[in-house]
Design a protein around this motif. Structure first.
Motif, PDB file in Angstrom:
ATOM      1  N   MET A  85       0.842  -1.191   0.000  1.00 64.26           N
ATOM      2  CA  MET A  85       0.000   0.000   0.000  1.00 64.26           C
ATOM      3  C   MET A  85       0.878   1.242   0.000  1.00 64.26           C
ATOM      4  SD  MET A  85      -3.027   0.848   2.640  1.00 64.26           S
ATOM      5  CE  MET A  85      -4.386   1.806   2.069  1.00 64.26           C
ATOM      6  N   LYS A  86       0.473   2.230  -0.770  1.00 60.31           N
ATOM      7  CA  LYS A  86       1.199   3.501  -0.844  1.00 60.31           C
ATOM      8  C   LYS A  86       0.204   4.605  -0.487  1.00 60.31           C
ATOM      9  CE  LYS A  86       3.605   6.315  -4.271  1.00 60.31           C
ATOM     10  NZ  LYS A  86       3.982   6.356  -5.693  1.00 60.31           N
ATOM     11  N   TYR A 115       4.185  -2.607 -12.697  1.00 58.42           N
ATOM     12  CA  TYR A 115       4.007  -1.671 -11.596  1.00 58.42           C
ATOM     13  C   TYR A 115       3.311  -2.387 -10.443  1.00 58.42           C
ATOM     14  CZ  TYR A 115       2.920   2.662  -9.115  1.00 58.42           C
ATOM     15  OH  TYR A 115       2.836   3.657  -8.168  1.00 58.42           O
ATOM     16  N   GLN A 116       3.828  -2.229  -9.237  1.00 59.07           N
ATOM     17  CA  GLN A 116       3.333  -2.996  -8.093  1.00 59.07           C
ATOM     18  C   GLN A 116       1.856  -2.765  -7.801  1.00 59.07           C
ATOM     19  OE1 GLN A 116       5.339  -2.268  -4.343  1.00 59.07           O
ATOM     20  NE2 GLN A 116       3.994  -3.657  -3.247  1.00 59.07           N
ATOM     21  N   PHE A 117       1.432  -1.525  -7.836  1.00 56.75           N
ATOM     22  CA  PHE A 117       0.093  -1.205  -7.346  1.00 56.75           C
ATOM     23  C   PHE A 117      -0.956  -1.343  -8.452  1.00 56.75           C
ATOM     24  CE2 PHE A 117       3.174   1.244  -4.786  1.00 56.75           C
ATOM     25  CZ  PHE A 117       3.015   0.525  -3.608  1.00 56.75           C
ATOM     26  N   THR A 118      -1.999  -2.096  -8.178  1.00 54.65           N
ATOM     27  CA  THR A 118      -3.021  -2.409  -9.178  1.00 54.65           C
ATOM     28  C   THR A 118      -4.294  -1.600  -8.986  1.00 54.65           C
ATOM     29  OG1 THR A 118      -3.871  -4.242  -7.833  1.00 54.65           O
ATOM     30  CG2 THR A 118      -2.135  -4.760  -9.443  1.00 54.65           C
ATOM     31  N   TRP A 119      -4.366  -0.826  -7.922  1.00 56.54           N
ATOM     32  CA  TRP A 119      -5.523   0.030  -7.668  1.00 56.54           C
ATOM     33  C   TRP A 119      -5.027   1.410  -7.281  1.00 56.54           C
ATOM     34  CZ3 TRP A 119      -7.037   2.807  -3.347  1.00 56.54           C
ATOM     35  CH2 TRP A 119      -8.320   3.368  -3.400  1.00 56.54           C
ATOM     36  N   ASP A 120      -5.734   2.433  -7.751  1.00 59.14           N
ATOM     37  CA  ASP A 120      -5.394   3.819  -7.478  1.00 59.14           C
ATOM     38  C   ASP A 120      -6.696   4.571  -7.272  1.00 59.14           C
ATOM     39  OD1 ASP A 120      -4.847   6.658  -8.041  1.00 59.14           O
ATOM     40  OD2 ASP A 120      -2.884   5.980  -8.729  1.00 59.14           O
ATOM     41  N   ASN A 121      -6.764   5.408  -6.249  1.00 63.02           N
ATOM     42  CA  ASN A 121      -8.011   6.129  -5.988  1.00 63.02           C
ATOM     43  C   ASN A 121      -8.223   7.312  -6.930  1.00 63.02           C
ATOM     44  OD1 ASN A 121      -6.263   8.065  -4.938  1.00 63.02           O
ATOM     45  ND2 ASN A 121      -7.202   8.117  -2.913  1.00 63.02           N
ATOM     46  N   GLY A 122      -7.250   7.595  -7.800  1.00 59.41           N
ATOM     47  CA  GLY A 122      -7.411   8.637  -8.799  1.00 59.41           C
ATOM     48  C   GLY A 122      -7.217  10.053  -8.300  1.00 59.41           C
ATOM     49  N   ASN A 128      -3.514  10.829  -2.733  1.00 59.92           N
ATOM     50  CA  ASN A 128      -3.410   9.636  -3.563  1.00 59.92           C
ATOM     51  C   ASN A 128      -3.170   8.387  -2.718  1.00 59.92           C
ATOM     52  OD1 ASN A 128      -1.296   7.801  -5.459  1.00 59.92           O
ATOM     53  ND2 ASN A 128      -3.226   8.442  -6.368  1.00 59.92           N
ATOM     54  N   ARG A 129      -3.924   7.338  -3.012  1.00 59.68           N
ATOM     55  CA  ARG A 129      -3.782   6.031  -2.357  1.00 59.68           C
ATOM     56  C   ARG A 129      -3.662   4.975  -3.443  1.00 59.68           C
ATOM     57  NH1 ARG A 129      -3.417   9.399   0.939  1.00 59.68           N
ATOM     58  NH2 ARG A 129      -4.580   9.690   2.838  1.00 59.68           N
ATOM     59  N   GLN A 130      -2.709   4.069  -3.267  1.00 56.00           N
ATOM     60  CA  GLN A 130      -2.525   2.964  -4.207  1.00 56.00           C
ATOM     61  C   GLN A 130      -2.318   1.687  -3.410  1.00 56.00           C
ATOM     62  OE1 GLN A 130       0.389   3.734  -7.329  1.00 56.00           O
ATOM     63  NE2 GLN A 130       0.222   5.930  -6.917  1.00 56.00           N
ATOM     64  N   SER A 131      -2.758   0.579  -3.980  1.00 52.22           N
ATOM     65  CA  SER A 131      -2.520  -0.710  -3.315  1.00 52.22           C
ATOM     66  C   SER A 131      -2.505  -1.838  -4.331  1.00 52.22           C
ATOM     67  CB  SER A 131      -3.581  -0.965  -2.237  1.00 52.22           C
ATOM     68  OG  SER A 131      -4.866  -0.992  -2.802  1.00 52.22           O
ATOM     69  N   MET A 132      -2.008  -2.987  -3.900  1.00 50.51           N
ATOM     70  CA  MET A 132      -1.945  -4.187  -4.736  1.00 50.51           C
ATOM     71  C   MET A 132      -3.026  -5.157  -4.261  1.00 50.51           C
ATOM     72  SD  MET A 132       1.278  -6.562  -5.838  1.00 50.51           S
ATOM     73  CE  MET A 132       1.262  -7.789  -4.540  1.00 50.51           C
ATOM     74  N   LEU A 154      -0.857  -5.033 -16.178  1.00 50.61           N
ATOM     75  CA  LEU A 154      -0.933  -4.194 -17.370  1.00 50.61           C
ATOM     76  C   LEU A 154      -0.963  -2.723 -16.979  1.00 50.61           C
ATOM     77  CD1 LEU A 154      -3.596  -6.206 -19.390  1.00 50.61           C
ATOM     78  CD2 LEU A 154      -1.109  -6.326 -19.569  1.00 50.61           C
ATOM     79  N   THR A 155      -0.515  -1.888 -17.885  1.00 49.22           N
ATOM     80  CA  THR A 155      -0.527  -0.450 -17.598  1.00 49.22           C
ATOM     81  C   THR A 155      -1.955   0.063 -17.640  1.00 49.22           C
ATOM     82  OG1 THR A 155      -0.177   0.080 -19.920  1.00 49.22           O
ATOM     83  CG2 THR A 155       1.790  -0.094 -18.530  1.00 49.22           C
ATOM     84  N   ARG A 156      -2.221   1.107 -16.898  1.00 49.04           N
ATOM     85  CA  ARG A 156      -3.565   1.668 -16.796  1.00 49.04           C
ATOM     86  C   ARG A 156      -4.107   2.199 -18.116  1.00 49.04           C
ATOM     87  NH1 ARG A 156      -5.683   1.561 -12.748  1.00 49.04           N
ATOM     88  NH2 ARG A 156      -6.453   2.981 -11.249  1.00 49.04           N
ATOM     89  N   GLU A 157      -3.240   2.604 -19.039  1.00 51.32           N
ATOM     90  CA  GLU A 157      -3.728   3.115 -20.315  1.00 51.32           C
ATOM     91  C   GLU A 157      -4.501   2.042 -21.081  1.00 51.32           C
ATOM     92  OE1 GLU A 157      -0.494   5.439 -18.815  1.00 51.32           O
ATOM     93  OE2 GLU A 157      -0.361   3.394 -19.534  1.00 51.32           O
ATOM     94  N   TRP A 158      -4.150   0.786 -20.833  1.00 52.99           N
ATOM     95  CA  TRP A 158      -4.788  -0.311 -21.568  1.00 52.99           C
ATOM     96  C   TRP A 158      -5.933  -0.923 -20.788  1.00 52.99           C
ATOM     97  CZ3 TRP A 158      -3.813  -0.968 -26.510  1.00 52.99           C
ATOM     98  CH2 TRP A 158      -2.632  -0.428 -27.012  1.00 52.99           C
ATOM     99  N   SER A 159      -5.684  -1.258 -19.537  1.00 50.21           N
ATOM    100  CA  SER A 159      -6.707  -2.005 -18.792  1.00 50.21           C
ATOM    101  C   SER A 159      -6.294  -2.087 -17.336  1.00 50.21           C
ATOM    102  CB  SER A 159      -6.807  -3.408 -19.389  1.00 50.21           C
ATOM    103  OG  SER A 159      -7.645  -4.211 -18.604  1.00 50.21           O
ATOM    104  N   ASP A 160      -7.243  -2.428 -16.475  1.00 52.55           N
ATOM    105  CA  ASP A 160      -6.892  -2.721 -15.091  1.00 52.55           C
ATOM    106  C   ASP A 160      -6.977  -4.214 -14.843  1.00 52.55           C
ATOM    107  OD1 ASP A 160      -9.587  -3.170 -15.042  1.00 52.55           O
ATOM    108  OD2 ASP A 160      -9.994  -1.927 -13.293  1.00 52.55           O
ATOM    109  N   THR A 161      -7.061  -4.997 -15.914  1.00 53.69           N
ATOM    110  CA  THR A 161      -7.077  -6.446 -15.788  1.00 53.69           C
ATOM    111  C   THR A 161      -5.657  -6.976 -15.961  1.00 53.69           C
ATOM    112  OG1 THR A 161      -7.596  -6.695 -18.106  1.00 53.69           O
ATOM    113  CG2 THR A 161      -9.461  -6.653 -16.579  1.00 53.69           C
ATOM    114  N   HIS A 162      -5.530  -8.265 -15.874  1.00 55.52           N
ATOM    115  CA  HIS A 162      -4.207  -8.863 -15.848  1.00 55.52           C
ATOM    116  C   HIS A 162      -4.145 -10.091 -16.734  1.00 55.52           C
ATOM    117  CE1 HIS A 162      -3.622  -6.196 -12.498  1.00 55.52           C
ATOM    118  NE2 HIS A 162      -4.796  -6.613 -12.075  1.00 55.52           N
ATOM    119  N   LEU A 163      -2.954 -10.407 -17.149  1.00 54.20           N
ATOM    120  CA  LEU A 163      -2.700 -11.602 -17.931  1.00 54.20           C
ATOM    121  C   LEU A 163      -1.739 -12.493 -17.174  1.00 54.20           C
ATOM    122  CD1 LEU A 163      -1.969  -9.996 -21.417  1.00 54.20           C
ATOM    123  CD2 LEU A 163      -4.101 -11.056 -20.674  1.00 54.20           C
ATOM    124  N   LEU A 164      -1.912 -13.769 -17.309  1.00 50.44           N
ATOM    125  CA  LEU A 164      -0.979 -14.724 -16.737  1.00 50.44           C
ATOM    126  C   LEU A 164      -0.171 -15.264 -17.888  1.00 50.44           C
ATOM    127  CD1 LEU A 164      -0.458 -15.905 -13.908  1.00 50.44           C
ATOM    128  CD2 LEU A 164      -1.730 -17.896 -14.658  1.00 50.44           C
TER     129      LEU A 164
END
Length: 165
Positions: A85-86, A115-122, A128-132, A154-164
């Motif tokens: 958490m940041k 990038y470590q954090f997958t959520w950002d409060n915007g 600003n709050r970020q967490s994984m 994935l970077t936020r410009e593309w998606s907030d989903t993930h690939l394995l």
């Protein structure tokens, strides 16, 4: 659920996938690849702290339903450690409850890249709050099948989903 929450499961047509169970908080599938058989669960944890215990109850219930090698890809809506958490803070008991559920289900983090954090409060600056809160966790038997697997944030410009991969 509107523009927030929800799960989808998309697979390669060469895979033999069988839906086991599903709800608004999970999709549980058995995957057969030739002689290999394993299980993957898409999981969406309860977003409110007061309901988060329901996430851990569901996770434990799902764990008890099969002995197959298991991968759980998820938005758990919780972190395991304060370093995930940041900005802001998280109550230790919340992380402890998640850690206990992961231990009870014999789940370990797959590992990730990006990038470590997958959520950002915007919000900007001090607000600003970020967490994984998104991660892939698996049993050791699943790692035996896929020893080089990792989650790619994935970077936020593309998606907030993930690939394995």
């Amino acid at each position: 659920m509107g523009r927030a929450g929800g799960l989808a499961f998309i697979w390669n047509k060469e895979l033999d996938c069988t839906l086991r169970t599903e709800s608004v908080h999970h999709i549980d599938v058995v995957v057969k690849e030739g002689e290999r058989e394993w299980r993957v669960t898409g999981f969406y944890g309860w977003p409110t702290v007061t309901d988060r215990h329901l996430s851990w109850e569901l996770l434990r219930l799902l764990h008890g339903q099969s002995d197959l090698p298991w991968l759980c890809i998820s938005d758990f809506n919780e972190i395991l450690y304060s370093t995930e958490m940041k900005g802001g803070s998280r109550a230790q008991w919340q992380m402890n409850n998640f850690q206990a559920a992961a231990d009870d289900c014999v789940l370990k983090d797959v590992g990730w890249e990006g990038y470590q954090f997958t959520w950002d409060n915007g919000q900007a600056g001090e607000a600003n709050r970020q967490s994984m809160i998104d991660r892939a966790m698996c049993m050791g038997s699943w790692v035996d099948l896929f020893p080089y697997a990792k989650l790619i944030h994935l970077t936020r410009e593309w998606s907030d989903t993930h690939l394995l991969s």
